[in-house]
Design a protein around this motif. Sequence first.
Motif, PDB file in Angstrom:
ATOM      1  N   PRO A 124     -10.377 108.004  68.982  1.00 29.12           N
ATOM      2  CA  PRO A 124      -9.786 107.804  70.310  1.00 29.12           C
ATOM      3  C   PRO A 124      -8.314 108.208  70.335  1.00 29.12           C
ATOM      4  O   PRO A 124      -7.565 107.965  69.380  1.00 29.12           O
ATOM      5  N   ILE A 125      -7.908 108.829  71.421  1.00 33.74           N
ATOM      6  CA  ILE A 125      -6.522 109.279  71.582  1.00 33.74           C
ATOM      7  C   ILE A 125      -5.553 108.111  71.434  1.00 33.74           C
ATOM      8  O   ILE A 125      -4.486 108.249  70.845  1.00 33.74           O
ATOM      9  N   PHE A 126      -5.954 106.945  71.935  1.00 35.89           N
ATOM     10  CA  PHE A 126      -5.086 105.770  71.835  1.00 35.89           C
ATOM     11  C   PHE A 126      -4.754 105.455  70.373  1.00 35.89           C
ATOM     12  O   PHE A 126      -3.613 105.122  70.047  1.00 35.89           O
ATOM     13  N   VAL A 127      -5.729 105.587  69.492  1.00 37.75           N
ATOM     14  CA  VAL A 127      -5.497 105.319  68.062  1.00 37.75           C
ATOM     15  C   VAL A 127      -4.558 106.369  67.471  1.00 37.75           C
ATOM     16  O   VAL A 127      -3.620 106.040  66.739  1.00 37.75           O
ATOM     17  N   ILE A 128      -4.803 107.645  67.785  1.00 41.84           N
ATOM     18  CA  ILE A 128      -3.958 108.722  67.258  1.00 41.84           C
ATOM     19  C   ILE A 128      -2.513 108.539  67.723  1.00 41.84           C
ATOM     20  O   ILE A 128      -1.577 108.648  66.929  1.00 41.84           O
ATOM     21  N   VAL A 129      -2.339 108.236  68.993  1.00 42.31           N
ATOM     22  CA  VAL A 129      -0.994 108.061  69.545  1.00 42.31           C
ATOM     23  C   VAL A 129      -0.300 106.861  68.917  1.00 42.31           C
ATOM     24  O   VAL A 129       0.872 106.927  68.543  1.00 42.31           O
ATOM     25  N   THR A 130      -1.023 105.757  68.764  1.00 41.68           N
ATOM     26  CA  THR A 130      -0.427 104.546  68.187  1.00 41.68           C
ATOM     27  C   THR A 130      -0.006 104.780  66.740  1.00 41.68           C
ATOM     28  O   THR A 130       1.107 104.418  66.342  1.00 41.68           O
ATOM     29  N   ILE A 131      -0.873 105.398  65.947  1.00 44.92           N
ATOM     30  CA  ILE A 131      -0.546 105.655  64.541  1.00 44.92           C
ATOM     31  C   ILE A 131       0.645 106.606  64.429  1.00 44.92           C
ATOM     32  O   ILE A 131       1.570 106.372  63.637  1.00 44.92           O
ATOM     33  N   SER A 132       0.647 107.673  65.229  1.00 44.02           N
ATOM     34  CA  SER A 132       1.771 108.613  65.151  1.00 44.02           C
ATOM     35  C   SER A 132       3.069 107.959  65.630  1.00 44.02           C
ATOM     36  O   SER A 132       4.138 108.230  65.080  1.00 44.02           O
ATOM     37  N   PHE A 133       2.973 107.088  66.622  1.00 46.01           N
ATOM     38  CA  PHE A 133       4.156 106.371  67.101  1.00 46.01           C
ATOM     39  C   PHE A 133       4.728 105.487  65.994  1.00 46.01           C
ATOM     40  O   PHE A 133       5.937 105.471  65.762  1.00 46.01           O
ATOM     41  N   ILE A 134       3.862 104.763  65.292  1.00 46.89           N
ATOM     42  CA  ILE A 134       4.317 103.879  64.211  1.00 46.89           C
ATOM     43  C   ILE A 134       4.946 104.686  63.084  1.00 46.89           C
ATOM     44  O   ILE A 134       6.015 104.333  62.568  1.00 46.89           O
ATOM     45  N   ILE A 135       4.296 105.782  62.693  1.00 44.64           N
ATOM     46  CA  ILE A 135       4.831 106.626  61.616  1.00 44.64           C
ATOM     47  C   ILE A 135       6.180 107.206  62.012  1.00 44.64           C
ATOM     48  O   ILE A 135       7.139 107.183  61.217  1.00 44.64           O
ATOM     49  N   GLU A 136       6.268 107.718  63.245  1.00 41.84           N
ATOM     50  CA  GLU A 136       7.521 108.307  63.708  1.00 41.84           C
ATOM     51  C   GLU A 136       8.636 107.263  63.750  1.00 41.84           C
ATOM     52  O   GLU A 136       9.767 107.530  63.340  1.00 41.84           O
ATOM     53  N   GLU A 157       8.901 104.567  61.910  1.00 40.76           N
ATOM     54  CA  GLU A 157       9.301 104.237  60.535  1.00 40.76           C
ATOM     55  C   GLU A 157      10.149 105.351  59.920  1.00 40.76           C
ATOM     56  O   GLU A 157      11.102 105.065  59.192  1.00 40.76           O
ATOM     57  N   ILE A 158       9.807 106.606  60.214  1.00 41.15           N
ATOM     58  CA  ILE A 158      10.609 107.725  59.693  1.00 41.15           C
ATOM     59  C   ILE A 158      12.027 107.650  60.253  1.00 41.15           C
ATOM     60  O   ILE A 158      13.005 107.789  59.509  1.00 41.15           O
ATOM     61  N   PHE A 159      12.145 107.421  61.557  1.00 35.80           N
ATOM     62  CA  PHE A 159      13.477 107.325  62.156  1.00 35.80           C
ATOM     63  C   PHE A 159      14.242 106.118  61.626  1.00 35.80           C
ATOM     64  O   PHE A 159      15.454 106.171  61.466  1.00 35.80           O
ATOM     65  N   LYS A 160      13.526 105.035  61.354  1.00 30.21           N
ATOM     66  CA  LYS A 160      14.189 103.850  60.805  1.00 30.21           C
ATOM     67  C   LYS A 160      14.736 104.148  59.410  1.00 30.21           C
ATOM     68  O   LYS A 160      15.853 103.771  59.074  1.00 30.21           O
ATOM     69  N   ASN A 198      18.667 105.331  65.449  1.00 36.47           N
ATOM     70  CA  ASN A 198      18.241 104.356  66.443  1.00 36.47           C
ATOM     71  C   ASN A 198      18.201 105.071  67.797  1.00 36.47           C
ATOM     72  O   ASN A 198      19.179 105.098  68.529  1.00 36.47           O
ATOM     73  N   LEU A 199      17.068 105.675  68.075  1.00 37.55           N
ATOM     74  CA  LEU A 199      16.925 106.471  69.287  1.00 37.55           C
ATOM     75  C   LEU A 199      16.250 105.662  70.383  1.00 37.55           C
ATOM     76  O   LEU A 199      15.580 104.673  70.122  1.00 37.55           O
ATOM     77  N   LEU A 255      13.538 104.919  73.472  1.00 36.33           N
ATOM     78  CA  LEU A 255      12.077 104.974  73.494  1.00 36.33           C
ATOM     79  C   LEU A 255      11.553 106.346  73.871  1.00 36.33           C
ATOM     80  O   LEU A 255      10.528 106.786  73.353  1.00 36.33           O
ATOM     81  N   ALA A 256      12.240 107.058  74.745  1.00 38.78           N
ATOM     82  CA  ALA A 256      11.781 108.377  75.172  1.00 38.78           C
ATOM     83  C   ALA A 256      11.683 109.343  73.991  1.00 38.78           C
ATOM     84  O   ALA A 256      10.787 110.176  73.939  1.00 38.78           O
ATOM     85  N   TRP A 257      12.587 109.223  73.016  1.00 37.40           N
ATOM     86  CA  TRP A 257      12.545 110.112  71.857  1.00 37.40           C
ATOM     87  C   TRP A 257      11.332 109.848  70.986  1.00 37.40           C
ATOM     88  O   TRP A 257      10.819 110.753  70.340  1.00 37.40           O
ATOM     89  N   TYR A 258      10.892 108.599  70.949  1.00 40.47           N
ATOM     90  CA  TYR A 258       9.716 108.271  70.148  1.00 40.47           C
ATOM     91  C   TYR A 258       8.422 108.757  70.806  1.00 40.47           C
ATOM     92  O   TYR A 258       7.390 108.797  70.165  1.00 40.47           O
ATOM     93  N   CYS A 259       8.474 109.094  72.060  1.00 40.80           N
ATOM     94  CA  CYS A 259       7.261 109.467  72.797  1.00 40.80           C
ATOM     95  C   CYS A 259       6.887 110.931  72.657  1.00 40.80           C
ATOM     96  O   CYS A 259       5.737 111.293  72.914  1.00 40.80           O
ATOM     97  N   PHE A 260       7.808 111.808  72.257  1.00 46.07           N
ATOM     98  CA  PHE A 260       7.507 113.241  72.218  1.00 46.07           C
ATOM     99  C   PHE A 260       6.317 113.573  71.323  1.00 46.07           C
ATOM    100  O   PHE A 260       5.391 114.255  71.749  1.00 46.07           O
ATOM    101  N   VAL A 261       6.343 113.121  70.095  1.00 47.17           N
ATOM    102  CA  VAL A 261       5.275 113.475  69.147  1.00 47.17           C
ATOM    103  C   VAL A 261       3.934 112.859  69.542  1.00 47.17           C
ATOM    104  O   VAL A 261       2.932 113.583  69.626  1.00 47.17           O
ATOM    105  N   PRO A 262       3.847 111.557  69.811  1.00 52.15           N
ATOM    106  CA  PRO A 262       2.535 111.009  70.189  1.00 52.15           C
ATOM    107  C   PRO A 262       1.951 111.632  71.455  1.00 52.15           C
ATOM    108  O   PRO A 262       0.759 111.928  71.509  1.00 52.15           O
ATOM    109  N   ILE A 263       2.787 111.864  72.448  1.00 55.20           N
ATOM    110  CA  ILE A 263       2.273 112.463  73.679  1.00 55.20           C
ATOM    111  C   ILE A 263       1.876 113.907  73.444  1.00 55.20           C
ATOM    112  O   ILE A 263       0.844 114.369  73.942  1.00 55.20           O
ATOM    113  N   SER A 264       2.662 114.631  72.655  1.00 55.44           N
ATOM    114  CA  SER A 264       2.292 116.015  72.331  1.00 55.44           C
ATOM    115  C   SER A 264       0.972 116.071  71.579  1.00 55.44           C
ATOM    116  O   SER A 264       0.148 116.962  71.822  1.00 55.44           O
TER     117      SER A 264
END
Length: 170
Positions: free
Chosen positions: A75-87, A89-92, A97-98, A100-109
């Motif tokens: 499911p897309i929801f799972v892919i987006v959630t996992i990529s959001f968490i990974i992204e 953690e990488i930024f952390k 400290n960006l 929320l909009a910056w965290y959305c680019f990769v999961p939405i893409s």
Amino acid sequence: NHNLVLYFGRPSDIWYYTSKHWFKILIGSTISTSVALISLFLSAVFAIIFLIIGLSSEKWLRLVERLAAISQTIPIFVIVTISFIIEKEIFKKLGWNLGLAWYCFVPISIALFFPPLVYGLKGVRDIDSNMKALLRICDAPQSWRIRRIYLPEVFPHILTGIRVSSTWAV
């Protein structure tokens, strides 16, 4: 850390809230639209790159098809959630400290990536096998075939996938 909770008891409350906070609503809408458009563009570019890789050989094409098939079972929801968490953690780890909009680019893409890819793969399969055989017999270079024959044939299918993704982006 901003949370926006909207509760309107009467229609007059909607008018009051909008007139009082119109600038915040405008900024939020602009950011959301920008993220959606940039993510749509990125997903189309990545889908075309994957299709070009797939068109380089039958082996790579089968690999890209398998990737698309496997990705459709998750499911897309799972892919987006996992990529959001990974992204996040990488930024952390990088100390960034960006917003929320910056965290959305990769999961939405990632979420918008699959329709252009799947429709593009369908377009590759719809290319006439006689044309493929003729190009192989004439010993046309692979890069020429991709650039002059395959991509122009597949492009309408990719645009159909982008149109589907654009409804999701909005």
